[in-house]
Write a protein that holds these residues in place. Sequence first.
Motif, PDB file in Angstrom:
ATOM      1  N   LEU A 189      -7.943  13.143   0.499  1.00 35.67           N
ATOM      2  CA  LEU A 189      -7.373  11.888   1.214  1.00 35.67           C
ATOM      3  C   LEU A 189      -8.483  10.757   1.120  1.00 35.67           C
ATOM      4  CD1 LEU A 189      -4.615  12.773   3.348  1.00 35.67           C
ATOM      5  CD2 LEU A 189      -4.389  12.195   0.905  1.00 35.67           C
ATOM      6  N   ARG A 195      -5.379   9.987  -1.919  1.00 35.85           N
ATOM      7  CA  ARG A 195      -4.371   8.994  -1.423  1.00 35.85           C
ATOM      8  C   ARG A 195      -2.995   8.468  -2.229  1.00 35.85           C
ATOM      9  NH1 ARG A 195      -9.510   6.760  -0.162  1.00 35.85           N
ATOM     10  NH2 ARG A 195      -9.011   5.108  -1.422  1.00 35.85           N
ATOM     11  N   GLU A 199       0.970   8.887  -1.645  1.00 35.57           N
ATOM     12  CA  GLU A 199       1.800   7.760  -1.492  1.00 35.57           C
ATOM     13  C   GLU A 199       3.010   7.989  -2.637  1.00 35.57           C
ATOM     14  OE1 GLU A 199       2.000   5.542   0.994  1.00 35.57           O
ATOM     15  OE2 GLU A 199       0.500   7.009   1.736  1.00 35.57           O
TER      16      GLU A 199
END
Length: 347
Positions: A189, A195, A199
């Motif tokens: 991450l 990341r 998401e």
Amino acid sequence: MKQKISVRDVAEAAGVSIATVSRALNDSGYVSDEVRRRIEEAVRLTGYIPNYSARQLRTGRSRTIGLMVSNMANPLLAELFAALEFHLYANGYSLLVASTYDVPAREAELLAMFEMRRVEAIVVTPSRENFSEDENPYARCKLPLLVFDRDIDFPADFVLQDHRAALRQATRYLVSLGHRRIALFGPSLAIRGGRERLEGYKEGLKSAGLPFDEDLICMLRSATDQPVAQMEAMLALERPPTAMICLGTPILPAAMNTARQAGRRIPDDLSVIGIGTERGFALMHPPMTAVRFNLDQVARAATELILRRLEEPAAERLTRIVGFDLVLGETCSPPVAENAPAMALKT
């Protein structure tokens, strides 16, 4: 001893002057397409190897681009190198590649080495995105930079991949088959790709009204790590995953082998979506359902931005975003264990 092939030999084989051969090889003046083809054929037949050091002294240009990646053992990065080399070569440039192994001190050394070698620009994938101002070697680099898939705050052009949309689509596809327990295996991450994938995965769950469960997430330090222990822990859960989305580096085969050793059949007991390239999944059986990288588009966009930067050093900085494709194979099916009904995808 075999006599060294010279420009004169190429000129005689092509039936042109030495000056014409020089213009063609150095791209330093007009040469008709027909004559250029004759010269290229003469180079091939004679086995002539240009003296790039001498050319650099004459022109002041190396016509070489540097590429810094975390680890060339990562098959995705190896394919990126091949695609980028193809497009740069077609435009008269060679590619010099080096692995950083995600060591910041090595990144600084390699940047200095590339500057010493007088490469004209560098494609970089920094090991992290939170360099302090004092320790950021990229911010001090004097060469044009093209950043691949990192969220970095320094002057550069960027080619980014739309991981979020890809993972949202993959998650929604598994939900549409009836899966409610979907595992995610990906990179750290600390970098943009990790990341954004997380998401997108969360957004896919949320759109279906499904909860997010930390126990089904495994984001590894390196894309070359193998999540055997993490996969074993997930399979031992009271409600183990019935599907997984997994980065197609050593992460994917390690996770799949661990599942098979635990008696899980694919796709009967565990549906799998890989994240990778068509070539990387070519020999897998059954054929992999995959979120497919468009590395040729990435390389084409990177080449265009590099050439533009070299021609217009003061031009505004640009960002190109490249999407993924969801390719359906035979590694996904409705879950058996939970007997969950399939859901229609919302648009």
